[in-house]
Design an enzyme around this catalytic site. Sequence first.
Site: not given
Lengths: 438, 438, 438, 438
Positions: A99, A102, A266, A269, A294, A305, A307, A338
């Site tokens: 991003h 980031d 993802e 998700h 992802d 989430d 991750d 991700d």
Amino acid sequence: MSYFGNIGKIRYEGRESDNPLAFKFYNPDEVILGKTMREHLRFAVAYWHSFTGEGNDPFGVGTNIRGWNQYTGMDLAKARVDACFELLDLLDVDYFCFHDRDIAPEGETLQETNRNLDAIVARIGEQMKATGKKLLWNTANMFTNPRFVHGAATTCNADVFAYAAAQVKKALEHGKELGAENYVFWGGREGYETLLNTDMKLELDNLARFMHMAVDYAREIGFDAQFLIEPKPKEPTKHQYDFDAATALAFLHNYGLKPHFKLNIEANHATLAGHTFEHELRVARINGVLGSIDANQGDMLLGWDTDEFPTDLYSTTLAMYEILQNEGGIGRGGVNFDAKVRRASFEPIDLVYAHIAGMDSFARGLKVAARLIEDRALESFVEKRYASFQSGIGAEIVSGKANFHTLEAYALQNKPIVNESGRLELIKSVLNRYLLNA
Amino acid sequence: MSYFGNIGKIRYEGRESDNPLAFKFYNPDEVILGKTMREHLRFAVAYWHSFTGEGNDPFGVGTNIRGWNQYTGMDLAKARVDACFELLDLLDVDYFCFHDRDIAPEGETLQETNRNLDAIVARIGEQMKATGKKLLWNTANMFTNPRFVHGAATTCNADVFAYAAAQVKKALEHGKELGAENYVFWGGREGYETLLNTDMKLELDNLARFMHMAVDYAREIGFDAQFLIEPKPKEPTKHQYDFDAATALAFLHNYGLKPHFKLNIEANHATLAGHTFEHELRVARINGVLGSIDANQGDMLLGWDTDEFPTDLYSTTLAMYEILQNEGGIGRGGVNFDAKVRRASFEPIDLVYAHIAGMDSFARGLKVAARLIEDRALESFVEKRYASFQSGIGAEIVSGKANFHTLEAYALQNKPIVNESGRLELIKSVLNRYLLNA
Amino acid sequence: MSYFGNIGKIRYEGRESDNPLAFKFYNPDEVILGKTMREHLRFAVAYWHSFTGEGNDPFGVGTNIRGWNQYTGMDLAKARVDACFELLDLLDVDYFCFHDRDIAPEGETLQETNRNLDAIVARIGEQMKATGKKLLWNTANMFTNPRFVHGAATTCNADVFAYAAAQVKKALEHGKELGAENYVFWGGREGYETLLNTDMKLELDNLARFMHMAVDYAREIGFDAQFLIEPKPKEPTKHQYDFDAATALAFLHNYGLKPHFKLNIEANHATLAGHTFEHELRVARINGVLGSIDANQGDMLLGWDTDEFPTDLYSTTLAMYEILQNEGGIGRGGVNFDAKVRRASFEPIDLVYAHIAGMDSFARGLKVAARLIEDRALESFVEKRYASFQSGIGAEIVSGKANFHTLEAYALQNKPIVNESGRLELIKSVLNRYLLNA
Amino acid sequence: MSYFGNIGKIRYEGRESDNPLAFKFYNPDEVILGKTMREHLRFAVAYWHSFTGEGNDPFGVGTNIRGWNQYTGMDLAKARVDACFELLDLLDVDYFCFHDRDIAPEGETLQETNRNLDAIVARIGEQMKATGKKLLWNTANMFTNPRFVHGAATTCNADVFAYAAAQVKKALEHGKELGAENYVFWGGREGYETLLNTDMKLELDNLARFMHMAVDYAREIGFDAQFLIEPKPKEPTKHQYDFDAATALAFLHNYGLKPHFKLNIEANHATLAGHTFEHELRVARINGVLGSIDANQGDMLLGWDTDEFPTDLYSTTLAMYEILQNEGGIGRGGVNFDAKVRRASFEPIDLVYAHIAGMDSFARGLKVAARLIEDRALESFVEKRYASFQSGIGAEIVSGKANFHTLEAYALQNKPIVNESGRLELIKSVLNRYLLNA
């Protein structure tokens, strides 16, 4: 300097190795179904989790011990670039994703913010040139700053919409500059907290307007990246507009955007939306919009989430099973981690262990999926299962010749209807056998 | 004979009444926003739960004590018709809904099955004529019989597809005969148990073929009912294709079916899909496909379709809030009690108590929602919240004049961005005040 | 100075008032079942959410606009004290609650941290004396700092256990100093991320050792507060040891701690554990350990602790229904608003609106529950339902005279077994009637 | 006659075999950690799912094609006994489990019901003698018949309590007659639909009274089976009293029943309660009450008890990891397949495939878990992780010498606190390596 210690490049040593700093399954140049593992998987490191993330959670501040944390401001931003390329090199990973926020800090004004960003993008570009590493995709962070508290393209505040547009415009330009293969739209706060204060119709219309502007601008500047929407059902908002693959498809259809977008699916998700990862991939695949993934995993007993780095071999196998059957495989997309190390895995070496875990898991999944396909272990069963649609009344249904009159006449013959077992339990055994033997 | 005892018609007695056999809020002829409660709500009784259901669950056999259970076969079917019309009369409810297999037993052959059905439809037609009661919708049960073990329109067995077509053909004919205002497609087993043995693309293509045939046949016979898809995410299959409103919309778009269908939104199906009831209604409304509702409620801590009678006044209020804002309100649809008394509420009188509970809850919801709308209690806040899109840069965005260049130029002016609170907590207070005072 | 603007004290204006800055239901001196509302409810403001919280979430930084944010360090800590007492005064709330780290910043050493804390505790004490406000409970934050990454009393690191002990020792001393009525143990990170690296037995043994030490030390210093465990099933860790009320009871039984502890039940923690709020309260009540409540509500479609201000009148009614039936009511406990304004409700006035919403909701719940109890609206039904245990074979069962021989002999008489309906639907109607009419 | 076709005994052929009717991992006489696989696993077939179940679900009638369905009444009951022993023989499984009502139909009176039961128990006893097969456990079905609509031991109707007592008395006698190694209490409808009509205290007291009577009667008749409670959180009732292992422990503690009971842990019940299977096993293990397991798996995206055959190798590995570390392993308990073939797997041979899938999955899990333990692959990490409790301040904590004074003094030394990474990602890699290589 080194941010990960003097550990040397991670090499493939095979499944019997107990060296924690070696690949047991990822053998980048091994050819599977005509392509190398490297080409199939197109691994990417996620900048936000691995270089910007601090290991905080809603109940605690950051725990991560990172060499670059000795710096601040633009120096920190530069150190992170170095760390990123060091990790890519160590892991022999070809791609990364980021991003805008980031990689560089915001300034006092949008102009200053953009200057910061330009400087870091330039540095990244240099390192890309020097190393051959590539940008899988970039995107704009439009959820962290308080200005996006009510959303970005779906905000109730037109000034925020304008700011978001400026931000994505810049991101598209940077994507082009760095030769990004994709550009991702994850709808950070594009959703609502309560319907009671929300004009959902206007918000969705505005979201579509924003997407059309992005498509137009990319065409204008000749940025030909694949555009991807990344569905997520909830978090941070109570309801996110891009709930899942089907919802994103309805949106794309409704607003004439389908020709311009594919999906970035993802795993975590998917499960938050009540689906398996492979379900979302299948929906995307049969609708021709499977663009990229992802790679991570959630905890099925937790409702947020998480991750986590992907280590569930069932999930990686079934994901690769869909990808291998997608036309062109993962195509211009890739397998982007991700994923974040747990807050309790706060040492730099954990980043290495975690990526090895994820890469090995996808490599194993690829191999198992490829063997399933080569042997037609499931396909032959599926083909036989639907054979009745190859001839007779079934063929007439599929070809469009049948109608309610002809079908009723057929049914009134009272030919005995014979179904056959779906064999789910046997199929699960077959899957386990391939998982262990492939 | 009477199946519900000598209790007399249920009358409106007002909120202070403690007569369990009176309406406290449903006052059918009370005018609200220009229409009577009766016209707004168009209540319907669901034949399957109230006359065919036995009170069994996966761990126990039926508990229901019902006068009609002294009969079997066609005599039972006829007794149920009588019971249905008795309850409609008792409750002063104008509509009912049924599946074909609720009202008449299957025979040895499809011909015999159809004869059974014809006989009961005729009896229903007579009672309708005699009483003025109306059929809100009918549908075909294509999930109970073992032949549908792998689905109906999405089966892997072409013979089953043909049988399903014959069944729906007949149902459309009966719908026309009885003047049904709607015809519903709930995808009972249209879904999958495991992707590993499933050709999802073929199944969805076939589902669309089936829908087109149904549309064509209804047009052919001049049956002009509103066609409704009823989304549900799971149960009985692990994944149902009509997952939620957005998924149904994507399907309708994708297969050119959008002009022919609206949605029948069920509260409990919404929550099983991870949405509120009002979310699904809003999605349907802003896409122009809000057709009818199945009124019930789930238990948010249980993961299956509990189909409880609706008593949560927040839910009924917010549902009616969406319906009142829908163009034409509930239109040709209605409020169908797709709800069953708990297995422990096994006496006939519980059916009466339960419908009173549901009708009063929707009546109260209607009244509260109407007051919210009349006072613009939420609308004025929403209007102000989005005011920035009424002029200036916001108006340019909405009108299509803005693009990334103009928006970036605007953002680079660095005008301070000022957001205002979303006021969720205050809004919740307002809602409570209306709930109690309306 | 004022942190909440010139709004004046919030007054009771009655249910018809549409003044957003007035109570509609909370009338502090109104007498209900022999006690004032103030005495029944013992409201408390939670320092952490309302004065320390910043409005951040996992995807965004803080949004809260607060007058005290102009300060830093100890000045900030002092300003927060002033803000707290201003809000208590505005709302006419008598109690507050805090964690040690909410009120004062950590220093370089534990000594400095303690000095900071001492100073702020002294300031709080002065304001308490000046205003008459009281401390409902205090506790120690042993989850934010990275040292607690693996837990506090259940850490794998003995040095951390020692640090936690020192922290709780100090907190007990401060509790005594301020006359706290309760002391709370919420097991922030007392749980695990994965069983694979966890010695659960040692961790639980250590947790019990820690609790015994706390009990001993409180007795030693003459701090006679009620000790409370606050169950939560997950978050921040994947699994928290004090999962729910029953789990806490098993722990207390197992380690001989039951005589020393009661429970602090939180609504949102209950639902995360798969229970209703009232279920957890009932379990605590019938086991004699209902000590206090954390008043908030979760979003049943979200899987994390949303800590919303309580506005669901069903929940507040059923909570008060349990509390009113608890021996001594809420006793030394209270109704603590462990709730935060939504991130989008970032203006100071939202704190006022939110507390009004919560206080009114509990006041209304109290009134409805009291009326239910006064009228024995549910109790008379329950009493009749279990009447068979008042005489005959039922009385023998309850008195302990029956055994399998006598019961079999009774059953073999084959007396017809007659059950009666549980009347759930009718009961829900009754509840709605009381909700609206009370 | 044969109910499963002419397929011969299922033999071990090794992991490379693709014979669907062979074991790939279950090699009954292979010695692992000093015991054969057969001794470790003590597999059992569940009568209800495999011989009594019909393949119905809430939306459809039975689909199962079974040879014994040509019979009715007691003939059907006898045929099922034969089918059971045929399957045990085919699969080389040593144990089976049943509820009373699975094996024999109810009669008009309790006397007749008992006579039916006696006859079938006698037949089972003969076949056991002839074949050497054994009864792992029996239990009483107190949830299917309408008399149990409000519960059995927790009913509101004393007559029902008496009936339940008579039923369990008989079941204990049959257990003794057949030499059952365990007796199971699964609380079918021991729970509530709504708290509003429930006297939870009386119901739990009665449940404890019932358990004490059962303990007394078993002692009286010299039936020395291990008594097991099987926790489940919900379904069929909204809330089941034996929610999970911790809740069952609290109940046993509270009512003085802990010395008499262990737990039967089911995988799918664990996940419905929000726990992993291994969590529930760990809780049971460290509390000394791990008695037996019900081997199956749920679908983590579905909210009901799906009772699938266990094929997830992570789950079987982690389950066996707990069992191998339990004192005496599975002891007098066993691995009971409380699992049903999917409704779409309706052919008799699917029962064989399904059990092979489950047995192979547990055999593989056993092997992987044994290798993890032999290599101390996780244990050495865990041991090092908690080493600080072996000496110094940690040893003082564990031994009970430390208190808040000594710990505070220690903490005030401000020795730097150094935590080490929990290494979750590395551990997951290790687990995958063992899974594939063991």
